[in-house]
Write an enzyme that holds these catalytic residues in place. Structure first.
Site, short mmCIF file in Angstrom:
data_model
loop_
_atom_site.label_atom_id
_atom_site.label_comp_id
_atom_site.label_asym_id
_atom_site.label_seq_id
_atom_site.Cartn_x
_atom_site.Cartn_y
_atom_site.Cartn_z
N LYS A 126 0.86 -1.19 0.00
CA LYS A 126 0.00 0.00 0.00
C LYS A 126 0.89 1.23 0.00
O LYS A 126 2.03 1.17 0.46
CB LYS A 126 -0.88 0.02 1.26
CG LYS A 126 -2.11 0.88 1.13
CD LYS A 126 -3.23 0.13 0.46
CE LYS A 126 -4.44 1.01 0.23
NZ LYS A 126 -5.60 0.19 -0.22
N ASP A 166 -7.08 4.48 -4.26
CA ASP A 166 -7.73 4.34 -2.95
C ASP A 166 -8.32 5.73 -2.67
O ASP A 166 -8.56 6.49 -3.63
CB ASP A 166 -6.72 3.89 -1.86
CG ASP A 166 -7.40 3.40 -0.58
OD1 ASP A 166 -7.83 2.25 -0.54
OD2 ASP A 166 -7.50 4.18 0.38
#
Ligand code: NDP
Ligand code: 2IT
Length: 446
Positions: A126, A166
Protein backbone atom coordinates in the site's frame (compact mmCIF):
# COMPACT_ATOMS: atom_id res chain seq x y z
CA UNK A 1 -5.42 -14.01 22.61
CA UNK A 2 -3.26 -17.18 22.48
CA UNK A 3 -0.19 -16.66 24.77
CA UNK A 4 2.43 -16.95 22.02
CA UNK A 5 0.48 -14.52 19.82
CA UNK A 6 0.14 -12.09 22.68
CA UNK A 7 3.91 -11.88 23.05
CA UNK A 8 4.26 -11.39 19.27
CA UNK A 9 1.69 -8.61 19.50
CA UNK A 10 3.61 -6.92 22.35
CA UNK A 11 6.66 -6.98 20.15
CA UNK A 12 4.72 -5.38 17.27
CA UNK A 13 3.64 -2.59 19.67
CA UNK A 14 7.23 -2.05 20.79
CA UNK A 15 8.70 -2.06 17.28
CA UNK A 16 6.05 0.22 15.73
CA UNK A 17 5.35 2.91 18.33
CA UNK A 18 2.41 5.25 17.77
CA UNK A 19 1.06 3.40 14.72
CA UNK A 20 -2.35 2.75 16.27
CA UNK A 21 -4.21 1.73 13.11
CA UNK A 22 -1.48 -0.79 12.31
CA UNK A 23 -1.68 -2.17 15.85
CA UNK A 24 -5.47 -2.53 15.50
CA UNK A 25 -5.20 -4.40 12.18
CA UNK A 26 -2.51 -6.77 13.52
CA UNK A 27 -4.46 -7.44 16.69
CA UNK A 28 -7.59 -8.44 14.79
CA UNK A 29 -5.70 -10.98 12.67
CA UNK A 30 -3.74 -12.40 15.62
CA UNK A 31 -6.98 -12.79 17.60
CA UNK A 32 -8.40 -14.92 14.78
CA UNK A 33 -5.49 -17.23 14.02
CA UNK A 34 -4.90 -18.82 17.44
CA UNK A 35 -6.72 -22.07 16.48
CA UNK A 36 -4.66 -22.33 13.26
CA UNK A 37 -1.42 -22.66 15.24
CA UNK A 38 -2.74 -25.79 16.97
CA UNK A 39 -3.31 -27.46 13.61
CA UNK A 40 -0.14 -26.08 11.99
CA UNK A 41 2.81 -26.03 14.42
CA UNK A 42 5.10 -25.50 11.42
CA UNK A 43 3.92 -21.87 11.12
CA UNK A 44 5.17 -20.99 14.60
CA UNK A 45 8.37 -23.04 14.19
CA UNK A 46 9.27 -21.02 11.09
CA UNK A 47 8.23 -17.73 12.74
CA UNK A 48 5.71 -17.07 9.98
CA UNK A 49 3.64 -14.76 12.20
CA UNK A 50 6.59 -12.60 13.24
CA UNK A 51 7.67 -12.43 9.59
CA UNK A 52 4.23 -11.53 8.25
CA UNK A 53 4.00 -8.59 10.69
CA UNK A 54 7.25 -7.06 9.42
CA UNK A 55 7.06 -5.37 6.00
CA UNK A 56 9.56 -6.64 3.44
CA UNK A 57 10.40 -3.05 2.52
CA UNK A 58 9.21 0.46 3.50
CA UNK A 59 9.89 3.49 1.35
CA UNK A 60 9.34 7.07 2.54
CA UNK A 61 10.16 9.98 0.26
CA UNK A 62 9.92 13.73 -0.25
CA UNK A 63 7.42 15.01 -2.83
CA UNK A 64 8.11 18.63 -3.82
CA UNK A 65 5.75 20.41 -6.23
CA UNK A 66 4.62 23.93 -7.16
CA UNK A 67 1.08 25.20 -6.47
CA UNK A 68 -0.96 27.65 -8.59
CA UNK A 69 0.42 30.60 -6.60
CA UNK A 70 3.95 29.62 -7.58
CA UNK A 71 4.73 28.42 -4.05
CA UNK A 72 6.79 25.29 -3.45
CA UNK A 73 4.88 22.66 -1.47
CA UNK A 74 6.39 19.62 0.22
CA UNK A 75 4.48 16.42 0.95
CA UNK A 76 5.56 13.03 2.17
CA UNK A 77 5.16 9.90 0.01
CA UNK A 78 5.00 6.28 1.18
CA UNK A 79 5.09 2.82 -0.32
CA UNK A 80 5.09 -0.14 2.03
CA UNK A 81 5.91 -3.37 0.20
CA UNK A 82 4.55 -5.76 2.78
CA UNK A 83 4.55 -9.28 1.43
CA UNK A 84 5.39 -10.78 -1.97
CA UNK A 85 4.93 -14.49 -1.22
CA UNK A 86 1.85 -14.79 -3.44
CA UNK A 87 2.79 -12.34 -6.20
CA UNK A 88 4.03 -8.81 -6.86
CA UNK A 89 3.08 -6.33 -4.12
CA UNK A 90 -0.41 -5.10 -4.95
CA UNK A 91 -2.48 -2.39 -3.33
CA UNK A 92 -3.69 1.14 -3.77
CA UNK A 93 -2.36 4.63 -3.14
CA UNK A 94 -4.21 6.92 -0.74
CA UNK A 95 -3.93 10.72 -0.95
CA UNK A 96 -5.45 12.23 2.20
CA UNK A 97 -4.08 14.65 4.84
CA UNK A 98 -4.43 11.94 7.53
CA UNK A 99 -1.96 9.60 5.80
CA UNK A 100 1.14 8.64 7.81
CA UNK A 101 3.14 5.44 8.15
CA UNK A 102 0.64 3.81 10.57
CA UNK A 103 -2.23 4.16 8.07
CA UNK A 104 -0.20 2.85 5.14
CA UNK A 105 0.99 -0.12 7.21
CA UNK A 106 -2.50 -1.05 8.43
CA UNK A 107 -3.75 -0.95 4.85
CA UNK A 108 -0.75 -2.89 3.52
CA UNK A 109 -1.06 -5.51 6.25
CA UNK A 110 -4.77 -6.11 5.57
CA UNK A 111 -4.07 -6.18 1.85
CA UNK A 112 -1.84 -9.28 2.27
CA UNK A 113 -4.73 -11.40 3.56
CA UNK A 114 -7.38 -9.83 1.33
CA UNK A 115 -5.28 -10.56 -1.74
CA UNK A 116 -4.62 -14.10 -0.47
CA UNK A 117 -8.34 -14.62 -0.07
CA UNK A 118 -8.99 -13.76 -3.74
CA UNK A 119 -6.95 -16.80 -4.77
CA UNK A 120 -5.21 -14.63 -7.40
CA UNK A 121 -1.41 -14.23 -7.72
CA UNK A 122 -0.97 -10.92 -5.88
CA UNK A 123 1.08 -10.00 -2.83
CA UNK A 124 0.27 -7.14 -0.44
CA UNK A 125 1.36 -3.51 -0.37
CA UNK A 126 0.00 0.00 0.00
CA UNK A 127 1.15 3.56 -0.47
CA UNK A 128 0.07 7.14 -0.49
CA UNK A 129 0.74 10.63 0.66
CA UNK A 130 -0.48 13.29 3.08
CA UNK A 131 -1.29 15.41 0.01
CA UNK A 132 -4.88 16.72 0.09
CA UNK A 133 -6.37 16.86 -3.42
CA UNK A 134 -9.47 18.71 -2.13
CA UNK A 135 -9.73 22.20 -3.60
CA UNK A 136 -6.65 21.70 -5.80
CA UNK A 137 -6.78 22.48 -9.51
CA UNK A 138 -6.18 19.79 -12.14
CA UNK A 139 -2.80 21.36 -12.81
CA UNK A 140 -1.81 21.14 -9.13
CA UNK A 141 -2.94 17.53 -8.92
CA UNK A 142 -0.94 16.71 -12.06
CA UNK A 143 2.12 18.47 -10.71
CA UNK A 144 1.87 16.53 -7.45
CA UNK A 145 1.31 13.17 -9.21
CA UNK A 146 4.26 13.73 -11.53
CA UNK A 147 6.55 14.51 -8.63
CA UNK A 148 5.24 11.52 -6.64
CA UNK A 149 5.92 9.17 -9.58
CA UNK A 150 9.36 10.68 -10.20
CA UNK A 151 10.44 8.88 -7.03
CA UNK A 152 8.00 5.94 -7.04
CA UNK A 153 8.83 4.71 -10.58
CA UNK A 154 12.12 3.12 -9.50
CA UNK A 155 10.35 0.89 -6.98
CA UNK A 156 7.43 -0.43 -9.05
CA UNK A 157 6.92 -2.72 -12.05
CA UNK A 158 4.64 -5.39 -13.48
CA UNK A 159 6.63 -8.13 -11.69
CA UNK A 160 7.57 -6.09 -8.62
CA UNK A 161 4.89 -3.80 -7.26
CA UNK A 162 1.65 -2.69 -8.91
CA UNK A 163 -0.15 0.31 -7.34
CA UNK A 164 -3.79 1.39 -7.94
CA UNK A 165 -6.25 3.88 -6.42
CA UNK A 166 -7.73 4.34 -2.95
CA UNK A 167 -9.11 7.41 -1.14
CA UNK A 168 -8.26 10.55 -3.15
CA UNK A 169 -6.80 8.55 -6.04
CA UNK A 170 -9.20 7.85 -8.91
CA UNK A 171 -9.07 7.81 -12.70
CA UNK A 172 -7.61 11.31 -13.02
CA UNK A 173 -4.69 10.64 -10.66
CA UNK A 174 -3.95 7.19 -12.13
CA UNK A 175 -3.75 8.81 -15.59
CA UNK A 176 -1.21 11.42 -14.44
CA UNK A 177 0.80 8.80 -12.55
CA UNK A 178 0.92 6.36 -15.47
CA UNK A 179 1.73 9.19 -17.91
CA UNK A 180 4.75 10.19 -15.82
CA UNK A 181 5.90 6.57 -15.43
CA UNK A 182 5.76 6.13 -19.21
CA UNK A 183 7.61 9.38 -19.79
CA UNK A 184 10.43 8.65 -17.35
CA UNK A 185 10.99 5.05 -18.39
CA UNK A 186 10.16 5.36 -22.10
CA UNK A 187 8.19 2.13 -21.74
CA UNK A 188 4.47 1.56 -22.21
CA UNK A 189 4.17 -0.98 -19.40
CA UNK A 190 0.41 -1.15 -18.90
CA UNK A 191 0.73 -3.73 -16.13
CA UNK A 192 2.64 -1.36 -13.82
CA UNK A 193 -0.51 0.25 -12.41
CA UNK A 194 -4.23 -0.61 -12.37
CA UNK A 195 -7.40 1.44 -12.39
CA UNK A 196 -6.31 2.92 -15.73
CA UNK A 197 -8.80 4.66 -18.03
CA UNK A 198 -10.48 2.64 -20.76
CA UNK A 199 -8.78 4.94 -23.31
CA UNK A 200 -5.30 3.65 -22.41
CA UNK A 201 -5.22 0.08 -21.18
CA UNK A 202 -7.76 0.06 -18.39
CA UNK A 203 -10.20 -2.79 -17.80
CA UNK A 204 -13.99 -2.85 -17.90
CA UNK A 205 -15.61 -2.98 -14.46
CA UNK A 206 -12.50 -1.92 -12.50
CA UNK A 207 -14.12 1.43 -11.67
CA UNK A 208 -17.28 -0.27 -10.43
CA UNK A 209 -15.61 -3.37 -8.96
CA UNK A 210 -15.23 -2.58 -5.26
CA UNK A 211 -18.81 -1.36 -4.83
CA UNK A 212 -20.35 -3.99 -7.08
CA UNK A 213 -18.28 -6.71 -5.42
CA UNK A 214 -19.32 -5.58 -1.94
CA UNK A 215 -22.99 -5.64 -2.95
CA UNK A 216 -22.51 -9.13 -4.43
CA UNK A 217 -20.85 -10.30 -1.22
CA UNK A 218 -23.71 -9.02 0.95
CA UNK A 219 -26.24 -10.55 -1.46
CA UNK A 220 -24.46 -13.90 -0.86
CA UNK A 221 -24.61 -13.42 2.93
CA UNK A 222 -28.31 -12.61 2.70
CA UNK A 223 -28.90 -15.60 0.42
CA UNK A 224 -27.20 -17.87 2.97
CA UNK A 225 -29.87 -16.66 5.43
CA UNK A 226 -32.71 -17.18 3.00
CA UNK A 227 -33.24 -13.55 2.04
CA UNK A 228 -31.94 -10.92 -0.43
CA UNK A 229 -31.53 -7.16 -1.04
CA UNK A 230 -34.96 -7.05 -2.62
CA UNK A 231 -37.14 -4.59 -0.70
CA UNK A 232 -34.43 -3.86 1.91
CA UNK A 233 -33.71 -0.40 3.28
CA UNK A 234 -29.99 0.32 3.06
CA UNK A 235 -27.57 2.97 4.35
CA UNK A 236 -24.21 3.53 2.64
CA UNK A 237 -21.54 5.79 4.13
CA UNK A 238 -19.23 7.87 1.96
CA UNK A 239 -20.04 9.18 -1.51
CA UNK A 240 -16.84 8.37 -3.37
CA UNK A 241 -15.94 5.56 -5.75
CA UNK A 242 -16.85 2.65 -3.49
CA UNK A 243 -20.07 4.21 -2.17
CA UNK A 244 -21.40 5.24 -5.60
CA UNK A 245 -21.03 1.79 -7.19
CA UNK A 246 -22.31 0.07 -4.06
CA UNK A 247 -25.47 2.18 -4.37
CA UNK A 248 -25.72 1.42 -8.10
CA UNK A 249 -25.59 -2.35 -7.63
CA UNK A 250 -27.89 -2.42 -4.60
CA UNK A 251 -30.51 -0.51 -6.59
CA UNK A 252 -30.14 -3.07 -9.39
CA UNK A 253 -30.62 -5.84 -6.84
CA UNK A 254 -33.86 -4.30 -5.61
CA UNK A 255 -32.72 -2.52 -2.43
CA UNK A 256 -33.40 1.13 -1.61
CA UNK A 257 -30.46 3.23 -0.43
CA UNK A 258 -31.94 5.99 1.71
CA UNK A 259 -28.76 7.71 2.92
CA UNK A 260 -25.10 8.32 2.08
CA UNK A 261 -22.50 10.69 3.54
CA UNK A 262 -19.26 12.62 3.26
CA UNK A 263 -16.98 14.06 5.91
CA UNK A 264 -19.39 16.99 6.55
CA UNK A 265 -22.57 15.03 7.19
CA UNK A 266 -25.18 12.89 5.49
CA UNK A 267 -28.02 13.07 3.02
CA UNK A 268 -31.35 11.43 3.85
CA UNK A 269 -33.45 10.68 0.80
CA UNK A 270 -36.43 8.52 1.71
CA UNK A 271 -37.39 7.95 -1.93
CA UNK A 272 -33.98 6.42 -2.59
CA UNK A 273 -30.75 8.15 -3.65
CA UNK A 274 -30.95 9.62 -7.17
CA UNK A 275 -27.79 8.07 -8.56
CA UNK A 276 -27.57 10.22 -11.69
CA UNK A 277 -27.67 13.37 -9.54
CA UNK A 278 -25.16 11.93 -7.05
CA UNK A 279 -22.72 11.10 -9.87
CA UNK A 280 -23.16 14.56 -11.37
CA UNK A 281 -22.42 16.33 -8.08
CA UNK A 282 -19.64 14.05 -6.79
CA UNK A 283 -17.93 12.76 -9.95
CA UNK A 284 -18.51 15.41 -12.65
CA UNK A 285 -18.41 18.51 -10.44
CA UNK A 286 -16.24 17.16 -7.58
CA UNK A 287 -18.76 18.96 -5.32
CA UNK A 288 -20.05 18.43 -1.79
CA UNK A 289 -22.99 16.28 -0.76
CA UNK A 290 -24.95 19.26 0.60
CA UNK A 291 -25.35 20.36 -3.04
CA UNK A 292 -27.11 17.05 -3.80
CA UNK A 293 -29.79 17.82 -1.19
CA UNK A 294 -30.26 21.38 -2.51
CA UNK A 295 -30.76 20.13 -6.07
CA UNK A 296 -33.05 17.27 -5.09
CA UNK A 297 -35.66 19.78 -3.96
CA UNK A 298 -38.00 18.67 -1.18
CA UNK A 299 -37.10 14.96 -1.46
CA UNK A 300 -33.84 15.00 0.47
CA UNK A 301 -32.33 16.72 3.47
CA UNK A 302 -28.70 17.28 4.42
CA UNK A 303 -27.89 16.62 8.07
CA UNK A 304 -24.60 18.28 8.98
CA UNK A 305 -22.02 16.95 11.45
CA UNK A 306 -23.95 13.84 12.43
CA UNK A 307 -23.30 10.13 11.93
CA UNK A 308 -25.17 8.46 9.09
CA UNK A 309 -25.54 5.35 11.29
CA UNK A 310 -28.40 7.02 13.18
CA UNK A 311 -30.56 6.42 10.07
CA UNK A 312 -32.58 3.19 10.59
CA UNK A 313 -31.78 0.49 8.02
CA UNK A 314 -31.72 -3.27 7.50
CA UNK A 315 -28.35 -3.31 5.76
CA UNK A 316 -25.34 -1.04 6.45
CA UNK A 317 -22.53 -0.61 3.93
CA UNK A 318 -19.66 1.46 5.44
CA UNK A 319 -17.75 2.76 2.40
CA UNK A 320 -15.84 5.83 3.60
CA UNK A 321 -12.90 5.24 5.92
CA UNK A 322 -11.41 3.40 8.93
CA UNK A 323 -13.09 3.36 12.35
CA UNK A 324 -16.27 5.05 11.15
CA UNK A 325 -18.60 2.62 13.03
CA UNK A 326 -18.02 2.78 16.78
CA UNK A 327 -19.44 0.38 19.36
CA UNK A 328 -22.23 2.86 19.99
CA UNK A 329 -23.03 3.22 16.26
CA UNK A 330 -23.16 -0.57 15.98
CA UNK A 331 -25.55 -0.78 18.94
CA UNK A 332 -27.80 1.86 17.32
CA UNK A 333 -27.79 -0.06 14.02
CA UNK A 334 -28.70 -3.32 15.78
CA UNK A 335 -31.48 -1.65 17.80
CA UNK A 336 -32.87 -0.22 14.56
CA UNK A 337 -33.10 -3.67 12.98
CA UNK A 338 -29.88 -3.96 10.95
CA UNK A 339 -29.33 -7.60 9.89
CA UNK A 340 -26.29 -7.34 7.60
CA UNK A 341 -23.14 -5.22 7.28
CA UNK A 342 -20.78 -5.19 4.29
CA UNK A 343 -17.48 -3.37 4.76
CA UNK A 344 -16.69 -1.59 1.48
CA UNK A 345 -14.09 0.50 3.30
CA UNK A 346 -10.98 -0.92 4.96
CA UNK A 347 -11.39 -1.47 8.73
CA UNK A 348 -14.45 0.83 9.00
CA UNK A 349 -15.75 -0.93 12.13
CA UNK A 350 -13.93 -0.56 15.46
CA UNK A 351 -13.19 -3.74 17.46
CA UNK A 352 -16.03 -2.78 19.84
CA UNK A 353 -18.39 -2.40 16.87
CA UNK A 354 -17.42 -5.80 15.44
CA UNK A 355 -18.14 -7.41 18.80
CA UNK A 356 -21.61 -5.81 18.95
CA UNK A 357 -22.44 -7.10 15.46
CA UNK A 358 -21.14 -10.63 16.07
CA UNK A 359 -22.85 -10.91 19.45
CA UNK A 360 -26.14 -9.78 17.89
CA UNK A 361 -25.88 -12.39 15.13
CA UNK A 362 -25.66 -9.77 12.35
CA UNK A 363 -24.25 -11.12 9.06
CA UNK A 364 -20.97 -9.20 9.17
CA UNK A 365 -18.80 -9.15 6.02
CA UNK A 366 -15.31 -7.83 6.93
CA UNK A 367 -13.47 -5.61 4.46
CA UNK A 368 -10.82 -8.22 3.65
CA UNK A 369 -13.57 -10.32 2.09
CA UNK A 370 -16.36 -7.88 1.20
CA UNK A 371 -14.25 -5.25 -0.58
CA UNK A 372 -11.83 -7.67 -2.28
CA UNK A 373 -13.65 -7.22 -5.60
CA UNK A 374 -11.63 -4.07 -6.31
CA UNK A 375 -8.22 -5.64 -6.04
CA UNK A 376 -9.45 -8.86 -7.68
CA UNK A 377 -10.56 -6.88 -10.72
CA UNK A 378 -7.17 -5.13 -10.67
CA UNK A 379 -5.65 -8.60 -11.00
CA UNK A 380 -7.96 -9.21 -13.97
CA UNK A 381 -6.74 -5.89 -15.43
CA UNK A 382 -3.14 -7.14 -15.06
CA UNK A 383 -4.15 -10.38 -16.75
CA UNK A 384 -5.67 -8.48 -19.70
CA UNK A 385 -2.64 -6.18 -19.95
CA UNK A 386 -0.22 -9.14 -19.94
CA UNK A 387 -2.09 -10.82 -22.78
CA UNK A 388 -2.82 -7.52 -24.60
CA UNK A 389 -6.48 -8.43 -24.49
CA UNK A 390 -9.62 -6.68 -23.27
CA UNK A 391 -12.78 -8.33 -22.07
CA UNK A 392 -16.37 -7.14 -22.32
CA UNK A 393 -18.21 -5.53 -19.44
CA UNK A 394 -20.57 -8.49 -19.11
CA UNK A 395 -17.78 -11.08 -19.03
CA UNK A 396 -15.75 -9.04 -16.51
CA UNK A 397 -18.74 -8.54 -14.25
CA UNK A 398 -19.48 -12.27 -14.31
CA UNK A 399 -15.88 -12.97 -13.33
CA UNK A 400 -16.22 -10.52 -10.45
CA UNK A 401 -19.46 -12.10 -9.29
CA UNK A 402 -17.89 -15.58 -9.36
CA UNK A 403 -14.86 -14.36 -7.40
CA UNK A 404 -17.08 -12.78 -4.70
CA UNK A 405 -19.17 -15.92 -4.47
CA UNK A 406 -15.99 -18.03 -4.10
CA UNK A 407 -14.65 -15.75 -1.36
CA UNK A 408 -17.97 -15.90 0.46
CA UNK A 409 -18.05 -19.69 0.26
CA UNK A 410 -14.47 -20.02 1.43
CA UNK A 411 -15.05 -17.74 4.44
CA UNK A 412 -18.07 -19.79 5.50
CA UNK A 413 -16.32 -23.11 4.94
CA UNK A 414 -13.23 -22.04 6.92
CA UNK A 415 -15.37 -20.67 9.75
CA UNK A 416 -17.20 -24.02 9.89
CA UNK A 417 -13.92 -25.95 9.83
CA UNK A 418 -12.74 -24.00 12.90
CA UNK A 419 -16.03 -24.35 14.79
CA UNK A 420 -17.21 -20.75 14.33
CA UNK A 421 -20.11 -21.11 11.88
CA UNK A 422 -21.23 -17.88 10.24
CA UNK A 423 -18.22 -15.91 11.52
CA UNK A 424 -16.87 -14.26 8.36
CA UNK A 425 -14.17 -12.38 10.32
CA UNK A 426 -12.58 -15.64 11.47
CA UNK A 427 -13.14 -17.25 8.06
CA UNK A 428 -11.49 -14.41 6.13
CA UNK A 429 -8.54 -13.97 8.49
CA UNK A 430 -7.80 -17.69 8.73
CA UNK A 431 -8.16 -18.49 5.04
CA UNK A 432 -6.15 -15.42 3.96
CA UNK A 433 -3.46 -16.15 6.53
CA UNK A 434 -3.13 -19.84 5.61
CA UNK A 435 -2.62 -19.05 1.93
CA UNK A 436 0.17 -16.59 2.63
CA UNK A 437 1.72 -18.77 5.33
CA UNK A 438 1.85 -21.85 3.06
CA UNK A 439 3.51 -19.85 0.27
CA UNK A 440 6.05 -18.37 2.72
CA UNK A 441 6.90 -21.85 4.04
CA UNK A 442 7.39 -23.18 0.52
CA UNK A 443 9.65 -20.27 -0.45
CA UNK A 444 12.08 -20.78 2.44
CA UNK A 445 13.45 -17.94 4.51
CA UNK A 446 12.07 -14.86 2.74
P1 NDP B 1 -12.93 8.17 -2.45
O1 NDP B 1 -11.85 9.15 -2.27
O2 NDP B 1 -13.52 8.00 -3.81
O3 NDP B 1 -14.15 8.50 -1.47
C1 NDP B 1 -13.96 8.55 -0.10
C2 NDP B 1 -15.28 8.91 0.57
O4 NDP B 1 -15.14 8.68 1.96
C3 NDP B 1 -15.68 10.36 0.40
O5 NDP B 1 -17.07 10.46 0.39
C4 NDP B 1 -15.07 11.01 1.64
O6 NDP B 1 -15.72 12.19 2.04
C5 NDP B 1 -15.26 9.93 2.67
N1 NDP B 1 -14.15 10.02 3.65
C6 NDP B 1 -12.84 9.83 3.41
N2 NDP B 1 -12.11 10.04 4.54
C7 NDP B 1 -13.00 10.39 5.47
C8 NDP B 1 -12.87 10.71 6.83
N3 NDP B 1 -11.65 10.73 7.43
N4 NDP B 1 -13.99 10.98 7.50
C9 NDP B 1 -15.22 10.95 6.89
N5 NDP B 1 -15.40 10.65 5.60
C10 NDP B 1 -14.31 10.37 4.90
O7 NDP B 1 -12.37 6.79 -1.91
P2 NDP B 1 -12.86 5.30 -2.18
O8 NDP B 1 -14.34 5.29 -2.38
O9 NDP B 1 -12.01 4.72 -3.22
O10 NDP B 1 -12.48 4.58 -0.82
C11 NDP B 1 -13.41 4.46 0.27
C12 NDP B 1 -12.98 3.34 1.19
O11 NDP B 1 -12.95 2.11 0.46
C13 NDP B 1 -11.57 3.45 1.79
O12 NDP B 1 -11.58 2.88 3.08
C14 NDP B 1 -10.71 2.60 0.87
O13 NDP B 1 -9.55 2.14 1.51
C15 NDP B 1 -11.68 1.47 0.59
N6 NDP B 1 -11.43 0.67 -0.59
C16 NDP B 1 -11.30 1.25 -1.83
C17 NDP B 1 -11.08 0.48 -2.95
C18 NDP B 1 -11.00 1.06 -4.31
O14 NDP B 1 -10.90 0.28 -5.27
N7 NDP B 1 -11.10 2.37 -4.49
C19 NDP B 1 -10.92 -0.98 -2.84
C20 NDP B 1 -11.15 -1.51 -1.50
C21 NDP B 1 -11.37 -0.68 -0.44
P3 NDP B 1 -15.02 13.62 1.77
O15 NDP B 1 -15.12 13.84 0.28
O16 NDP B 1 -15.80 14.58 2.57
O17 NDP B 1 -13.61 13.47 2.23
O1 2IT C 1 -7.98 -1.49 -0.60
C1 2IT C 1 -7.94 -1.97 -1.75
O2 2IT C 1 -8.09 -3.17 -1.95
C2 2IT C 1 -7.73 -1.04 -2.86
N1 2IT C 1 -7.64 0.17 -2.64
C3 2IT C 1 -7.58 -1.57 -4.25
C4 2IT C 1 -6.19 -2.08 -4.50
C5 2IT C 1 -5.89 -2.47 -5.93
O3 2IT C 1 -4.71 -2.77 -6.15
O4 2IT C 1 -6.77 -2.49 -6.79
Amino acid sequence: MHEKLSSIYDNVLRRNPGEIEFHQAVREVLESIGPVLGKHPEYAESKIIERVCEPERQIIFRVPWVDDQGQVQINRGFRVEFNSALGPYKGGLRFHPSVYLGIVKFLGFEQIFKNGLTGLPIGGGKGGSDFDPKGRSDREVMSFCQSFMTELYRHIGEYTDVPAGDIGVGGREIGYLFGQYKRITNRYESGVITGKGLAYGGAQVRTEATGYGCAFFVEEMLKARGTSFDGKRVVVSGSGNVAIYTIEKIEQLGGTVVACSDSSGYVLDEKGIDLALLKQVKQDERGRLATYAERRGGHASFVAERSVWEVPCQVAMPSATQNEITGRDAATLVENGCVAVGEGANMPTTPEGIKVFLDAGVAFGPGKAANAGGVATSALEMQQNASRDSWTFEFSERRLQDIMSDIHGRCLQTADEYGMPGNYVAGANIDGFRRVADAMLALGLI
